[in-house]
Design a protein around this motif. Sequence first.
Motif, short mmCIF file in Angstrom:
data_model
loop_
_atom_site.label_atom_id
_atom_site.label_comp_id
_atom_site.label_asym_id
_atom_site.label_seq_id
_atom_site.Cartn_x
_atom_site.Cartn_y
_atom_site.Cartn_z
N HIS A 200 38.94 40.04 46.21
CA HIS A 200 40.38 40.27 46.23
C HIS A 200 40.77 41.72 45.98
CE1 HIS A 200 41.44 36.05 46.60
NE2 HIS A 200 40.56 35.76 45.66
N ARG A 201 39.99 42.41 45.16
CA ARG A 201 40.37 43.76 44.78
C ARG A 201 39.43 44.85 45.27
NH1 ARG A 201 45.65 43.45 43.50
NH2 ARG A 201 46.04 41.69 42.09
N ARG A 202 38.28 44.41 45.80
CA ARG A 202 37.28 45.36 46.27
C ARG A 202 36.90 46.35 45.17
NH1 ARG A 202 37.16 41.91 49.55
NH2 ARG A 202 36.96 42.09 51.80
N HIS A 203 36.56 45.82 44.01
CA HIS A 203 36.15 46.64 42.88
C HIS A 203 34.64 46.49 42.66
CE1 HIS A 203 40.07 47.95 41.91
NE2 HIS A 203 40.50 46.86 41.30
N PRO A 204 33.82 47.19 43.45
CA PRO A 204 32.37 47.01 43.32
C PRO A 204 31.84 47.44 41.96
CG PRO A 204 32.88 48.90 44.72
CD PRO A 204 34.16 48.20 44.48
N VAL A 205 32.46 48.44 41.35
CA VAL A 205 31.97 48.92 40.05
C VAL A 205 32.18 47.85 38.98
CG1 VAL A 205 32.24 50.65 38.25
CG2 VAL A 205 32.30 51.33 40.65
N TRP A 206 33.38 47.28 38.95
CA TRP A 206 33.67 46.23 37.96
C TRP A 206 32.83 44.99 38.23
CZ3 TRP A 206 35.78 46.77 33.44
CH2 TRP A 206 36.68 47.81 33.22
#
Length: 224
Positions: free
Chosen positions: A162-168
């Motif tokens: 949904h957010r495209r937050h690969p780091v998180w």
Amino acid sequence: MKRLTARLAALFSFLTLEIALVGVVFMASALLFFYLTRVVFVENSIDFDQWAFRRVDQLRSWWPGLTSAVEGVTFFASLPFLVGAGIGLPLLLRSQGHHREGLEVFLAVAGAALFNQLLKAHFHRARPSSALFPQAGQSFPSGHAMIGLALYGCLAWLLWRHRRHPVWAAALLAWALLIGLTRVYLHVHYATDVLAGFAIGLVWLILLRTALQLWWREKAEAKL
């Protein structure tokens, strides 16, 4: 007949996409779990477990103050925390309008917990006698590793989707792995318990994700 053919075609296209994305991970995880059951319960080998204990014991003797921090980390896949997260996070997601995501998180945690207890009852492996503090229940597979990976792995997937937050997402997966390692450090689980927990936790997540996608697709087609 045409309706059945259309459904089969839709199902095949969906499964093809899923296999392309997660098929290798699913097969590798399942094979690793069954391999570990053979090592532990057929070959009765403890070589890897003893090696892992020696490594963490060396770390503990070199850095005695680390134990208190490890006990803090391991709390984040303990029963009280998982109950709170397994209920609180779905309610929070639903309040924000993410009904499907809330259901997915709830089933990931609740299903993994139930599955873990069934596996523990089946394999019935005693915990290490060298545990740093008493721990009830059976040892194989590790509940902290399995249910923790189910929770944090599900959250990592939702963040990525949904957010495209690969780091998180990567941080959540690393956190789940760290929690599993704390169980070996504290001698409340063998290393094979933890590896098996990670492996079967991934298997459960993939099966759950696939089943939910099929269910939601069926519901959407039924409304047409």
